[in-house]
Design a protein around this motif. Structure first.
Motif, PDB file in Angstrom:
ATOM      1  N   ASN A 215       0.830  -1.217   0.000  1.00 25.73           N
ATOM      2  CA  ASN A 215       0.000   0.000   0.000  1.00 25.73           C
ATOM      3  C   ASN A 215       0.856   1.255   0.000  1.00 25.73           C
ATOM      4  OD1 ASN A 215      -2.443  -1.314  -0.172  1.00 25.73           O
ATOM      5  ND2 ASN A 215      -2.747  -1.385   2.043  1.00 25.73           N
ATOM      6  N   THR A 216       1.968   1.250   0.722  1.00 24.00           N
ATOM      7  CA  THR A 216       2.884   2.388   0.718  1.00 24.00           C
ATOM      8  C   THR A 216       3.469   2.596  -0.675  1.00 24.00           C
ATOM      9  OG1 THR A 216       3.438   2.057   3.038  1.00 24.00           O
ATOM     10  CG2 THR A 216       5.003   3.335   1.730  1.00 24.00           C
ATOM     11  N   LEU A 217       3.867   1.499  -1.332  1.00 22.32           N
ATOM     12  CA  LEU A 217       4.393   1.602  -2.697  1.00 22.32           C
ATOM     13  C   LEU A 217       3.338   2.163  -3.647  1.00 22.32           C
ATOM     14  CD1 LEU A 217       6.371  -1.758  -2.984  1.00 22.32           C
ATOM     15  CD2 LEU A 217       7.328   0.551  -2.778  1.00 22.32           C
ATOM     16  N   MET A 218       2.081   1.747  -3.473  1.00 18.25           N
ATOM     17  CA  MET A 218       0.998   2.259  -4.328  1.00 18.25           C
ATOM     18  C   MET A 218       0.825   3.766  -4.137  1.00 18.25           C
ATOM     19  SD  MET A 218      -1.977  -0.611  -4.482  1.00 18.25           S
ATOM     20  CE  MET A 218      -2.858   0.318  -5.742  1.00 18.25           C
ATOM     21  N   VAL A 219       0.811   4.198  -2.894  1.00 16.12           N
ATOM     22  CA  VAL A 219       0.648   5.626  -2.591  1.00 16.12           C
ATOM     23  C   VAL A 219       1.807   6.426  -3.187  1.00 16.12           C
ATOM     24  CG1 VAL A 219       0.679   7.306  -0.703  1.00 16.12           C
ATOM     25  CG2 VAL A 219      -0.765   5.273  -0.538  1.00 16.12           C
ATOM     26  N   ASN A 220       3.010   5.849  -3.169  1.00 17.80           N
ATOM     27  CA  ASN A 220       4.191   6.522  -3.712  1.00 17.80           C
ATOM     28  C   ASN A 220       4.308   6.409  -5.226  1.00 17.80           C
ATOM     29  OD1 ASN A 220       5.010   7.406  -1.184  1.00 17.80           O
ATOM     30  ND2 ASN A 220       6.181   5.551  -0.791  1.00 17.80           N
ATOM     31  N   GLY A 221       3.339   5.798  -5.884  1.00 20.74           N
ATOM     32  CA  GLY A 221       3.336   5.741  -7.342  1.00 20.74           C
ATOM     33  C   GLY A 221       4.105   4.578  -7.940  1.00 20.74           C
ATOM     34  N   GLY A 222       4.407   3.547  -7.150  1.00 18.58           N
ATOM     35  CA  GLY A 222       5.074   2.368  -7.682  1.00 18.58           C
ATOM     36  C   GLY A 222       6.327   2.033  -6.921  1.00 18.58           C
ATOM     37  N   GLY A 223       7.075   1.090  -7.457  1.00 14.39           N
ATOM     38  CA  GLY A 223       8.294   0.662  -6.795  1.00 14.39           C
ATOM     39  C   GLY A 223       9.256   0.014  -7.760  1.00 14.39           C
ATOM     40  N   GLU A 224      10.508  -0.094  -7.320  1.00 19.46           N
ATOM     41  CA  GLU A 224      11.547  -0.771  -8.093  1.00 19.46           C
ATOM     42  C   GLU A 224      12.057  -1.958  -7.298  1.00 19.46           C
ATOM     43  OE1 GLU A 224      14.895   1.341  -9.599  1.00 19.46           O
ATOM     44  OE2 GLU A 224      13.672   2.641 -10.838  1.00 19.46           O
ATOM     45  N   PHE A 225      12.271  -3.069  -8.005  1.00 21.96           N
ATOM     46  CA  PHE A 225      12.742  -4.293  -7.384  1.00 21.96           C
ATOM     47  C   PHE A 225      13.952  -4.782  -8.159  1.00 21.96           C
ATOM     48  CE2 PHE A 225       8.194  -3.850  -6.898  1.00 21.96           C
ATOM     49  CZ  PHE A 225       8.008  -4.055  -5.535  1.00 21.96           C
ATOM     50  N   ASN A 226      15.025  -5.118  -7.459  1.00 21.54           N
ATOM     51  CA  ASN A 226      16.203  -5.678  -8.106  1.00 21.54           C
ATOM     52  C   ASN A 226      15.920  -7.122  -8.484  1.00 21.54           C
ATOM     53  OD1 ASN A 226      17.795  -3.351  -7.878  1.00 21.54           O
ATOM     54  ND2 ASN A 226      18.464  -3.918  -5.830  1.00 21.54           N
ATOM     55  N   VAL A 227      16.207  -7.459  -9.739  1.00 16.83           N
ATOM     56  CA  VAL A 227      15.945  -8.802 -10.247  1.00 16.83           C
ATOM     57  C   VAL A 227      17.097  -9.264 -11.127  1.00 16.83           C
ATOM     58  CG1 VAL A 227      13.419  -8.540 -10.210  1.00 16.83           C
ATOM     59  CG2 VAL A 227      14.682  -7.967 -12.290  1.00 16.83           C
ATOM     60  N   VAL A 228      17.183 -10.572 -11.291  1.00 23.66           N
ATOM     61  CA  VAL A 228      18.097 -11.186 -12.251  1.00 23.66           C
ATOM     62  C   VAL A 228      17.227 -11.932 -13.249  1.00 23.66           C
ATOM     63  CG1 VAL A 228      19.891 -12.931 -12.561  1.00 23.66           C
ATOM     64  CG2 VAL A 228      19.972 -11.402 -10.587  1.00 23.66           C
ATOM     65  N   ILE A 229      17.508 -11.767 -14.533  1.00 24.70           N
ATOM     66  CA  ILE A 229      16.766 -12.499 -15.567  1.00 24.70           C
ATOM     67  C   ILE A 229      17.367 -13.894 -15.666  1.00 24.70           C
ATOM     68  CG2 ILE A 229      16.107 -12.600 -17.995  1.00 24.70           C
ATOM     69  CD1 ILE A 229      16.320  -9.521 -18.048  1.00 24.70           C
ATOM     70  N   VAL A 230      16.592 -14.894 -15.215  1.00 30.97           N
ATOM     71  CA  VAL A 230      17.038 -16.279 -15.233  1.00 30.97           C
ATOM     72  C   VAL A 230      16.742 -16.896 -16.593  1.00 30.97           C
ATOM     73  CG1 VAL A 230      16.761 -18.549 -14.155  1.00 30.97           C
ATOM     74  CG2 VAL A 230      16.661 -16.477 -12.751  1.00 30.97           C
ATOM     75  N   GLN A 231      15.538 -16.623 -17.120  1.00 28.31           N
ATOM     76  CA  GLN A 231      15.152 -17.109 -18.440  1.00 28.31           C
ATOM     77  C   GLN A 231      14.489 -15.980 -19.214  1.00 28.31           C
ATOM     78  OE1 GLN A 231      12.499 -20.441 -18.344  1.00 28.31           O
ATOM     79  NE2 GLN A 231      14.025 -21.840 -17.556  1.00 28.31           N
ATOM     80  N   LEU A 232      14.722 -15.964 -20.504  1.00 27.64           N
ATOM     81  CA  LEU A 232      14.051 -15.042 -21.417  1.00 27.64           C
ATOM     82  C   LEU A 232      13.474 -15.888 -22.535  1.00 27.64           C
ATOM     83  CD1 LEU A 232      13.322 -12.234 -22.449  1.00 27.64           C
ATOM     84  CD2 LEU A 232      15.601 -12.097 -23.471  1.00 27.64           C
ATOM     85  N   ASN A 233      12.147 -15.888 -22.663  1.00 26.92           N
ATOM     86  CA  ASN A 233      11.436 -16.711 -23.647  1.00 26.92           C
ATOM     87  C   ASN A 233      11.852 -18.177 -23.574  1.00 26.92           C
ATOM     88  OD1 ASN A 233       9.972 -14.500 -24.581  1.00 26.92           O
ATOM     89  ND2 ASN A 233      11.543 -13.969 -26.064  1.00 26.92           N
ATOM     90  N   GLY A 234      12.049 -18.663 -22.360  1.00 32.58           N
ATOM     91  CA  GLY A 234      12.365 -20.069 -22.139  1.00 32.58           C
ATOM     92  C   GLY A 234      13.832 -20.420 -22.228  1.00 32.58           C
ATOM     93  N   ALA A 235      14.662 -19.505 -22.686  1.00 30.14           N
ATOM     94  CA  ALA A 235      16.097 -19.779 -22.816  1.00 30.14           C
ATOM     95  C   ALA A 235      16.830 -19.309 -21.560  1.00 30.14           C
ATOM     96  CB  ALA A 235      16.666 -19.063 -24.042  1.00 30.14           C
ATOM     97  N   MET A 236      17.628 -20.200 -20.978  1.00 26.02           N
ATOM     98  CA  MET A 236      18.423 -19.838 -19.805  1.00 26.02           C
ATOM     99  C   MET A 236      19.376 -18.709 -20.180  1.00 26.02           C
ATOM    100  SD  MET A 236      17.409 -21.660 -17.274  1.00 26.02           S
ATOM    101  CE  MET A 236      18.704 -21.432 -16.081  1.00 26.02           C
ATOM    102  N   GLN A 237      19.546 -17.758 -19.262  1.00 29.93           N
ATOM    103  CA  GLN A 237      20.442 -16.631 -19.485  1.00 29.93           C
ATOM    104  C   GLN A 237      21.746 -16.876 -18.739  1.00 29.93           C
ATOM    105  OE1 GLN A 237      19.344 -13.892 -21.654  1.00 29.93           O
ATOM    106  NE2 GLN A 237      18.133 -15.734 -22.015  1.00 29.93           N
ATOM    107  N   ASP A 238      22.861 -16.852 -19.459  1.00 30.28           N
ATOM    108  CA  ASP A 238      24.167 -17.086 -18.856  1.00 30.28           C
ATOM    109  C   ASP A 238      24.596 -15.909 -17.996  1.00 30.28           C
ATOM    110  OD1 ASP A 238      24.379 -19.558 -20.066  1.00 30.28           O
ATOM    111  OD2 ASP A 238      25.316 -18.720 -21.862  1.00 30.28           O
TER     112      ASP A 238
END
Length: 177
Positions: free
Chosen positions: A23-46
């Motif tokens: 709810n705090t993130l919504m009030v602030n207009g969104g949020g950012e989350f650190n992520v690693v792309i493990v797969q893109l379109n089913g292909a493992m990412q090195d």
């Protein structure tokens, strides 16, 4: 071995403070989350570089630093859900299909961050009249009859998947029906 299914007869409650955090993130207009792309379109990412998943009221972006790599407005073909699978990694896995031709398996920093990202994406989508489920939900464009999806491709087990979660490392059928 064979896939296992856990069932609970009790109500599942959210982790403490998650609802307030979202709810705090919504009030602030969104949020950012650190992520690693493990797969893109089913292909493992090195490469396991850290990206930012930016969740905004009208769109999602995946950025590397200040440069936007992928972005998409909320739409009916978009899907988001948690991941299932072996080990501790599944609790941090996030399945995100921006469209039927752009499908990610992302790893978040923690299960709390993953859950917050899913909740925030779904809340913003709902506010725009877009229902965001997973590839096994009844509204899915990724499968003709998702109620008959087996637990795994090679399983002859008669149990069926009913969760909106996707196995970690699995790839949804991206052919639109």
């Amino acid at each position: 071995g064979k896939p296992l299914v856990a069932v609970s007869s009790k109500k599942i409650t959210m982790s403490g403070g998650l609802h307030d955090y979202v709810n705090t993130l919504m009030v602030n207009g969104g949020g950012e989350f650190n992520v690693v792309i493990v797969q893109l379109n089913g292909a493992m990412q090195d490469r396991r570089s850290v990206f930012q998943l930016e969740v905004l009221p009208s769109k999602l972006k995946i950025k590397k630093g200040t440069k936007t790599k992928y972005k998409e407005n909320y739409n009916d073909s978009m899907q988001v859900c948690g991941a299932r699978g072996g080990g501790d990694a599944a609790a941090q896995g996030l399945f995100l299909a921006l469209s039927s031709s752009l499908v990610f398996m992302l790893a978040c920093e923690s299960s709390r961050e993953r859950n917050a990202a899913i909740m925030l994406i779904r809340k913003f989508g709902t506010a725009l009249g877009v229902t965001l489920g997973g590839p096994e939900d009844s509204e899915s464009i990724y499968s003709e009859d998702v109620s008959e999806a087996p637990l795994s491709e090679d399983s002859s087990d008669s149990r069926k998947q009913t969760s909106s979660d996707t196995p970690l490392g699995a790839r949804a059928d991206t052919s639109a029906s």
